[in-house]
Design an enzyme around this catalytic site. Structure first.
Site, PDB file in Angstrom:
ATOM      1  N   THR A 105      46.377  38.156  81.359  1.00  0.00           N
ATOM      2  CA  THR A 105      47.378  37.420  82.130  1.00  0.00           C
ATOM      3  C   THR A 105      48.242  38.349  82.977  1.00  0.00           C
ATOM      4  O   THR A 105      48.563  38.045  84.133  1.00  0.00           O
ATOM      5  CB  THR A 105      48.264  36.591  81.187  1.00  0.00           C
ATOM      6  OG1 THR A 105      47.444  35.667  80.459  1.00  0.00           O
ATOM      7  CG2 THR A 105      49.325  35.828  81.965  1.00  0.00           C
ATOM      8  N   THR A 145      44.164  32.264  84.176  1.00  0.00           N
ATOM      9  CA  THR A 145      43.649  33.549  83.692  1.00  0.00           C
ATOM     10  C   THR A 145      42.355  33.337  82.920  1.00  0.00           C
ATOM     11  O   THR A 145      41.425  34.153  82.984  1.00  0.00           O
ATOM     12  CB  THR A 145      44.694  34.225  82.784  1.00  0.00           C
ATOM     13  OG1 THR A 145      45.871  34.502  83.536  1.00  0.00           O
ATOM     14  CG2 THR A 145      44.149  35.501  82.165  1.00  0.00           C
ATOM     15  N   THR A 192       6.235  68.255  67.741  1.00  0.00           N
ATOM     16  CA  THR A 192       6.689  67.132  66.923  1.00  0.00           C
ATOM     17  C   THR A 192       7.417  67.715  65.721  1.00  0.00           C
ATOM     18  O   THR A 192       7.004  68.745  65.182  1.00  0.00           O
ATOM     19  CB  THR A 192       5.518  66.248  66.463  1.00  0.00           C
ATOM     20  OG1 THR A 192       4.570  67.047  65.732  1.00  0.00           O
ATOM     21  CG2 THR A 192       4.810  65.614  67.658  1.00  0.00           C
ATOM     22  N   HIS A 193       8.497  67.077  65.305  1.00  0.00           N
ATOM     23  CA  HIS A 193       9.357  67.622  64.239  1.00  0.00           C
ATOM     24  C   HIS A 193       9.896  69.006  64.620  1.00  0.00           C
ATOM     25  O   HIS A 193      10.197  69.822  63.749  1.00  0.00           O
ATOM     26  CB  HIS A 193       8.600  67.727  62.905  1.00  0.00           C
ATOM     27  CG  HIS A 193       8.033  66.439  62.425  1.00  0.00           C
ATOM     28  ND1 HIS A 193       8.694  65.605  61.549  1.00  0.00           N
ATOM     29  CD2 HIS A 193       6.849  65.825  62.712  1.00  0.00           C
ATOM     30  CE1 HIS A 193       7.949  64.548  61.307  1.00  0.00           C
ATOM     31  NE2 HIS A 193       6.837  64.650  62.003  1.00  0.00           N
ATOM     32  N   SER A 324      33.288  82.297  80.441  1.00  0.00           N
ATOM     33  CA  SER A 324      34.471  83.017  80.889  1.00  0.00           C
ATOM     34  C   SER A 324      34.459  84.461  80.411  1.00  0.00           C
ATOM     35  O   SER A 324      35.303  85.256  80.824  1.00  0.00           O
ATOM     36  CB  SER A 324      35.733  82.318  80.369  1.00  0.00           C
ATOM     37  OG  SER A 324      35.744  82.337  78.947  1.00  0.00           O
ATOM     38  N   LYS A 329      25.811  84.453  82.707  1.00  0.00           N
ATOM     39  CA  LYS A 329      25.362  83.357  81.842  1.00  0.00           C
ATOM     40  C   LYS A 329      25.467  82.037  82.600  1.00  0.00           C
ATOM     41  O   LYS A 329      26.458  81.754  83.258  1.00  0.00           O
ATOM     42  CB  LYS A 329      26.209  83.287  80.577  1.00  0.00           C
ATOM     43  CG  LYS A 329      25.698  82.332  79.502  1.00  0.00           C
ATOM     44  CD  LYS A 329      26.533  82.482  78.231  1.00  0.00           C
ATOM     45  CE  LYS A 329      25.921  81.721  77.065  1.00  0.00           C
ATOM     46  NZ  LYS A 329      26.008  80.273  77.246  1.00  0.00           N
ATOM     47  N   GLU A 336      24.529  68.588  79.752  1.00  0.00           N
ATOM     48  CA  GLU A 336      25.629  68.465  78.791  1.00  0.00           C
ATOM     49  C   GLU A 336      26.569  67.331  79.184  1.00  0.00           C
ATOM     50  O   GLU A 336      27.000  66.531  78.339  1.00  0.00           O
ATOM     51  CB  GLU A 336      26.385  69.788  78.712  1.00  0.00           C
ATOM     52  CG  GLU A 336      25.577  70.921  78.096  1.00  0.00           C
ATOM     53  CD  GLU A 336      26.199  72.285  78.294  1.00  0.00           C
ATOM     54  OE1 GLU A 336      25.793  73.218  77.587  1.00  0.00           O
ATOM     55  OE2 GLU A 336      27.104  72.426  79.166  1.00  0.00           O
TER      56      GLU A 336
END
Length: 469
Positions: A105, A145, A192-193, A324, A329, A336
């Site tokens: 609302t 609403t 696998t595994h 840093s 690297k 990620e």
């Protein structure tokens, strides 16, 4: 009160009394109360969700004008105000926190007040003259609403799918298909595994991912169709109270034209107001996509691990320094990021499922949470997949020699020998290879189990890794 302060404020009234509103503000008294009551997260309405609300207000204003429910000049002024905001004006006037009054609302009245005040200005009037254009009686004519917000979630979800997720999925599928072609003849060790398995084609790994995303797109499109059935016109409780008999169909028609997506009125207005099932369905399909995107992002990171002590079968494009403290690297940052977005989408899905069962009787009051979580899920997943495609998938390269080295050295190649020397002999060959470092081929020949010609035929990596037609 000083003369200066009188110029800085206007007085607005609601059923609870009077308040001073900053003269420059386009929102009104109910928005002001909401900002005071809900200083919760600092999160404001998502732009796509706001667009959906504005499109609904434009459609309802035009419909009510065409049907004679409000004067045509007021109808057009409200529609024009909506267009201005859709084009970027006054976006800072929508200030109610995401976590707010049930059903939405507070946000709804924020939209009504801003549109009313801007429409007044377009007509040469002053903000706050609600005797001419009222947030409740004019902008919100025939609405509640309770039917506007679930409709806005539907429209916002459709817009987000069309503009964010579907293009990103198409881009990712195309990028993966291109890599499948590029890497089609490269053989790598299957796993696998997380242990050595029979050889596979690197290209087919990418083609499998493309197929997986294609299937998810189909599932999401199927779920998304539920969003095209609208409950607008249900008014307060699904009875259509205070609406023109032709209003519902007219609004849906106008909305369809505005967003260029076919929409239909729901056969049962009360059901559309109470059940959040369409949103749960879409959210579930997003969670399903996120689980596989998460798996793909993890696979990319594993295959790129190294560069000296990992698999390093592929190279993800380095897009920024990765440490840093450690010079030179580079990290798989796009994969990620994708993983983190997928985790968030899964969390949003859980919250949506809880909110969907949190309604009572004629209304689900948890809709603000569902609106934010669903549209945000669609958009961040789309943005993540799009960025992953552009800054990662399209630039992946592979180390052919490393892939083939792993494939040749895998003890799992012994699987192909089973039909020719038997399982026990094959197991003994694998054990000796592991203990001595000798190749499978050398041991088989030393034991006289097969000829070199037979071995060459059976251990042909290209043939072993080819998919059946």
């Amino acid at each position: 009160m000083s003369e200066q302060s009188e110029l800085d404020y206007r007085i607005e009234r609601d059923s609870m009394g009077e308040r001073q509103i900053p003269a420059a503000a386009y929102y009104g008294i109910q928005t002001l109360r909401a900002t005071e009551n809900f200083p919760i997260s600092g999160l404001k309405p998502l732009p796509t969700y706001l667009d959906a609300c504005l499109l609904i207000k434009k459609a309802t204003a035009l419909a009510n004008g065409e049907l004679g429910c409000i004067p045509p000049e007021l109808s057009q002024a409200i529609a024009d105000a909506a267009d201005e905001i859709l084009n970027g004006a006054l976006r800072d006037q929508f200030v109610v926190d995401v976590y707010q009054a049930g059903a939405g609302t507070s946000h709804h009245m924020n939209v009504n007040e801003v549109l009313a005040n801007r429409a007044l200005e377009l007509l040469g009037d002053v903000k706050g003259n609600y005797q001419r254009i009222s947030p409740n009686d004019t902008v919100n004519y025939g609405q509640s609403t309770n039917d506007v917000i679930p409709t806005a979630i539907r429209i916002g979800g459709l817009l987000a799918l069309q503009h964010s997720l579907y293009p990103a999925l198409n881009k990712a599928i195309a990028a993966l298909e291109a890599k499948a072609v590029e890497f089609q003849d490269i053989v790598k060790s299957g796993r696998t595994h997380l242990q050595d398995a029979v050889p596979v084609r690197l290209g087919e790994s990418f083609r499998a991912w493309a197929y997986i995303l294609t299937e998810h797109r189909t599932r999401i499109e199927t779920a998304g169709k539920e969003l095209t059935v609208l409950g607008i016109g249900g008014s307060a409780a699904g009875t259509g109270l205070n609406t023109h008999p032709k209003y519902r169909a007219q609004v849906v028609k106008i909305l369809s034209e505005l967003i260029n997506i076919p929409l239909t009125p729901t056969p049962h207005l009360m059901a559309a107001m109470q059940s959040m099932a369409p949103f749960v369905s879409v959210s579930g399909s997003l969670r399903n996509l996120a689980t596989d995107c998460l798996k793909i992002s993890h696979d990319l990171r594993l295959m790129d691990s190294g560069p000296k002590t990992g698999l390093k079968e592929i190279q993800l494009p380095p897009v920024q320094p990765g440490s840093s403290i450690m010079p030179g690297k580079y990290n798989p940052v796009m994969a990620e990021m994708t993983s983190m977005v997928c985790f968030q989408v899964m969390g949003y899905d859980s919250a949506i499922a809880l909110a969907a069962q949190g309604g009572q009787l004629e209304l689900n009051v948890m809709m603000p949470l569902i609106a934010y979580n669903l549209i945000h899920s669609i958009e961040i997943l789309g943005h993540a997949i799009g960025a992953l495609s552009e800054f990662c998938l399209q630039g992946i390269t592979c180390d052919r020699s490393r892939c083939e080295q792993y494939a040749e050295g895998s003890l799992a190649l012994v699987t192909a020998l089973n039909p020719h020397i038997g399982y026990l002999n094959a197991a003994a060959v694998a054990k000796e290879s592991l203990e001595t470092g000798k190749s499978l081929r050398q041991i088989v020949l030393e034991r006289g189990l097969m000829t070199s010609e037979q071995l060459a035929e059976v251990l042909d990596l290209q043939k072993m890794s080819a998919l059946p037609n």
